[in-house]
Design an enzyme around this catalytic site. Structure first.
Site, PDB file in Angstrom:
ATOM      1  N   ASP A 245       0.815  -1.207   0.000  1.00 11.99           N
ATOM      2  CA  ASP A 245       0.000   0.000   0.000  1.00 11.99           C
ATOM      3  C   ASP A 245       0.857   1.269   0.000  1.00 11.99           C
ATOM      4  O   ASP A 245       1.793   1.394   0.804  1.00 11.99           O
ATOM      5  CB  ASP A 245      -0.917  -0.010   1.228  1.00 11.99           C
ATOM      6  CG  ASP A 245      -1.797   1.214   1.313  1.00 11.99           C
ATOM      7  OD1 ASP A 245      -2.620   1.413   0.410  1.00 11.99           O
ATOM      8  OD2 ASP A 245      -1.638   1.988   2.277  1.00 11.99           O
ATOM      9  N   VAL A 247       3.381   3.020  -1.371  1.00 12.37           N
ATOM     10  CA  VAL A 247       4.811   3.006  -1.061  1.00 12.37           C
ATOM     11  C   VAL A 247       5.442   4.390  -1.210  1.00 12.37           C
ATOM     12  O   VAL A 247       6.557   4.623  -0.713  1.00 12.37           O
ATOM     13  CB  VAL A 247       5.563   1.984  -1.948  1.00 12.37           C
ATOM     14  CG1 VAL A 247       5.023   0.590  -1.723  1.00 12.37           C
ATOM     15  CG2 VAL A 247       5.503   2.367  -3.418  1.00 12.37           C
ATOM     16  N   GLU A 282       1.715  -0.074  -4.873  1.00 17.03           N
ATOM     17  CA  GLU A 282       0.896   1.083  -5.203  1.00 17.03           C
ATOM     18  C   GLU A 282       1.783   2.302  -5.001  1.00 17.03           C
ATOM     19  O   GLU A 282       2.257   2.551  -3.892  1.00 17.03           O
ATOM     20  CB  GLU A 282      -0.334   1.189  -4.305  1.00 17.03           C
ATOM     21  CG  GLU A 282      -1.176   2.420  -4.617  1.00 17.03           C
ATOM     22  CD  GLU A 282      -2.081   2.849  -3.468  1.00 17.03           C
ATOM     23  OE1 GLU A 282      -2.974   3.672  -3.722  1.00 17.03           O
ATOM     24  OE2 GLU A 282      -1.882   2.382  -2.335  1.00 17.03           O
ATOM     25  N   ASP A 307      -2.044   4.183 -12.099  1.00 21.38           N
ATOM     26  CA  ASP A 307      -3.222   5.049 -12.027  1.00 21.38           C
ATOM     27  C   ASP A 307      -3.410   5.882 -13.285  1.00 21.38           C
ATOM     28  O   ASP A 307      -4.532   6.285 -13.615  1.00 21.38           O
ATOM     29  CB  ASP A 307      -3.121   5.975 -10.810  1.00 21.38           C
ATOM     30  CG  ASP A 307      -3.639   5.317  -9.537  1.00 21.38           C
ATOM     31  OD1 ASP A 307      -4.196   4.209  -9.618  1.00 21.38           O
ATOM     32  OD2 ASP A 307      -3.487   5.918  -8.461  1.00 21.38           O
ATOM     33  N   ASP A 308      -2.325   6.161 -14.002  1.00 27.46           N
ATOM     34  CA  ASP A 308      -2.461   6.963 -15.221  1.00 27.46           C
ATOM     35  C   ASP A 308      -3.363   6.268 -16.239  1.00 27.46           C
ATOM     36  O   ASP A 308      -4.163   6.921 -16.923  1.00 27.46           O
ATOM     37  CB  ASP A 308      -1.093   7.234 -15.843  1.00 27.46           C
ATOM     38  CG  ASP A 308      -0.343   8.352 -15.136  1.00 27.46           C
ATOM     39  OD1 ASP A 308      -0.812   8.801 -14.066  1.00 27.46           O
ATOM     40  OD2 ASP A 308       0.713   8.780 -15.639  1.00 27.46           O
ATOM     41  N   ASP A 382      -9.831   1.908  -4.242  1.00 31.39           N
ATOM     42  CA  ASP A 382      -9.558   3.332  -4.037  1.00 31.39           C
ATOM     43  C   ASP A 382     -10.398   4.200  -4.958  1.00 31.39           C
ATOM     44  O   ASP A 382     -11.021   5.174  -4.523  1.00 31.39           O
ATOM     45  CB  ASP A 382      -8.077   3.627  -4.292  1.00 31.39           C
ATOM     46  CG  ASP A 382      -7.222   3.451  -3.046  1.00 31.39           C
ATOM     47  OD1 ASP A 382      -7.750   3.632  -1.931  1.00 31.39           O
ATOM     48  OD2 ASP A 382      -6.039   3.133  -3.182  1.00 31.39           O
TER      49      ASP A 382
END
Length: 594
Positions: A245, A247, A282, A307-308, A382
């Site tokens: 989680d 990092v 992450e 995430d991009d 998330d």
């Protein structure tokens, strides 16, 4: 049995065996700062430690907390469990991951109830089940990111025995298991680590308070504490991998970063056990060092969330432009194309959301980087749960666009990740919920959620109370949905896409840069995208009312799957006719694949 605890500044440490035995511990003659005591104890025996005459506290390395994070610890004898299914592991390349939260995957919210749904996941075609954090946290229900006992397992889920039975059952269905672990902070309730040693530091701050001491005095033992817990889940519970989680909040100035030390330890354990163990980070840094090999001065983590890719795809499908979506909203097709080829959209370019340049290129020059190191997803806990109302993508777009998202994720060059229920377009939200037993943390969480909502331009008055039991109850999946329309159709579509991915294993081993995304915006007609990934072509028409005429790179392409098969077809000139809000998958004929 030998009891040990690290308390480097203590003058005396006492072992308490419940109900009525206390025994002084002696300093270790071998390990500085450690205390030891021999005492008769069997599996299930309750115990704790007191430092310098203080209150009895749980063991920092407790394997079980039967009464919650603040209660006494219990002895766990891992050798008493009998594994039924021999397991050689499943590697990350070729994986399709499925993220689930034990407490809401079923109404019962237990490992046992989740195990009963494993046949559904096996039929879906996923390869690994990724469990949100399972370490003890306050109360019964919560996301699990406020744990304080990183060696133990949340008792309401089923405790250590329940987790082992779940992992064993998953392996029996041919599924690997990945556990989400939190190394960047400890929860506020039941956190007594500071009474034992310098586990925390004031030198840095995190969004959750004091940082974990990874680089100050005493940090050798703190790092060993976290690495030991990670290895214990991979070894004692036979997990196949760990998701790390956030990092980017690990504050570490040492020459060897904590992540590099952890990945080295995991690789060593994998070599010893003969199982392909892996780590997935992450990270918000867009830093290629996270997954670069240690031999190239990277951290050696095996993969990371991207995430991009999510932000570009989400913006393309929904048109949302608030918060971090603003950087992608100007040209979402172009942004998605960039992530398909180069993984990161922000690879040194300016980010208006951050007010600065962000990230670095993953593959400078001709450097070959495996595409599977970067996870592709349309939804995660998330991205759903941090929305004010916990609304899924199914609440924002019609089923046809959900089908488009599924095709682009499952046949993307990265490793696909699904969030529980998305495979049938679940209508239940997934909200942020807590069950703090102390008023202070409960009030602080509520304030934090309201601030976060305001930062994304949403009304603070609309933020549901995370402590309201209805927040969790409404987030539980409705398992009657997959059996009825329109959910059953989407579920079958997901199954067909996972089957196609597994039928083309070349997708799992291709380097970044070989896949490309062609696209057309609204100015030229119906907006569409065409993903070229190995032998496969993935087409998506995003228009609500216009049929798309998509020129194919190959005049000889076989249609493998279509969301609307009756209205989809390839013309003689190599043009795909694709109806509105639908997707199709084609394969270039073998004679043109090279």
């Amino acid at each position: 049995m030998l009891f040990e605890v690290w308390a480097p500044d203590a003058a005396r440490v006492t072992l308490h065996l419940f109900p009525d035995t206390a025994r002084a511990m002696a300093p270790s003659r071998v390990h500085r700062g450690w205390w030891q005591a021999e005492a008769p104890a069997r599996d299930g025996a309750h115990y704790g430690f007191s430092v310098d005459g203080g209150p009895v506290r749980p063991d920092p390395r407790s394997r079980r907390q039967p009464d919650g994070p603040g209660g006494p610890s219990a002895v766990v004898d891992h050798d008493t469990f009998r594994w039924r299914h021999p397991w050689r592991g499943l590697p990350l390349p070729g994986a399709v991951l499925y993220e689930l939260h034990t407490g809401t995957f079923t109404a019962e919210g237990t490992f046992e109830a989740a195990a009963a749904r494993l046949p559904h996941l096996a039929a879906l075609g996923v390869t690994h089940v990724e469990l949100l954090p399972v370490c003890p946290f306050p109360g019964t229900h919560g996301w699990g990111y406020d744990g304080v006992a990183p060696w133990a397992v949340h008792e309401p889920y089923g405790g250590p025995e329940g987790l082992k039975r779940f992992v064993d059952a998953a392996h029996g269905h041919g599924l690997g298991v990945v556990l989400d672990v939190v190394h960047n902070h400890f929860g506020p309730s039941g956190n007594h680590l500071a009474e034992f040693g310098p586990y925390l530091t004031d030198r840095y701050r995190t969004p959750w308070g004091k940082a974990v001491n990874l680089d100050g005095p005493g940090s050798d033992e703190v790092r060993a504490y976290l690495i030991g817990s990670a290895l214990a889940f991979l070894r004692d519970y036979q997990a196949d991998g760990l998701r790390l989680d956030a990092v980017h909040t690990l504050a570490d100035s040492r020459a060897e970063h904590f992540l590099a030390e952890l990945s080295d330890a995991v690789d060593t354990l994998g070599a010893h056990t003969g199982r392909p163990l892996f780590l997935i980070a992450e990270s918000d840094l867009n830093d290629p060092r996270t997954t670069a090999p240690r031999t190239a001065h990277g951290h050696g983590v095996h993969a990371q969330w991207n995430d991009d890719f999510h932000h570009a795809l989400h913006t393309l499908l929904t048109g949302e432009s608030h918060g971090y979506y603003a950087d992608f909203a100007h040209a979402p097709c172009t942004a998605l194309a960039k992530t398909v080829t180069d993984a990161f959209f922000h690879d040194g370019r300016y980010s208006s959301f951050r007010g600065r340049r962000h990230g670095r290129p993953v593959r400078p020059g001709a450097t070959a980087v495996p595409a599977h190191r970067f996870l592709a997803y349309a939804q995660t806990h998330d991205q759903v749960g941090n929305r004010t109302r916990g609304d899924r993508l199914s609440a924002l777009v019609p089923p046809g666009l959900l089908a488009c998202a599924a095709a682009l994720v499952l046949l993307a060059p990265g490793t696909p990740l699904l969030f529980m229920g998305e495979e049938w377009g679940a209508r239940t939200p997934w909200r942020y919920f807590t069950d703090h037993t102390e008023p202070g943390p409960a009030e602080a969480v509520g304030r934090g959620r309201r601030r976060e909502s305001a930062a994304h331009g949403r009304s603070q008055d609309q933020v549901p109370d995370p402590q309201d039991p209805a927040a969790r109850e409404s987030s539980c999946l409705d398992w009657s949905e997959p059996e009825r329309a329109p959910h059953a159709r989407l579920l079958e579509w997901y199954r067909s896409l996972t089957a196609l991915r597994h039928a083309h294993p070349i997708l799992a081993h291709a380097p970044l840069g070989q896949a490309h995304l062609d696209h057309q915006g609204t100015a030229g007609g119906a907006p569409w995208v065409l993903l070229r990934n190995g032998p496969l072509l993935v087409a998506a028409n995003l228009s609500a009312g216009r049929t798309a005429e998509i020129p194919l790179p190959s005049a000889h392409s076989a249609l493998l799957a279509a969301w609307s098969p009756e209205e989809t077809g390839v013309g003689g000139a190599g043009v795909l006719r694709l109806p509105p809000e639908s997707a199709a998958v084609l394969r270039r004929q073998a004679r043109e694949d090279g």
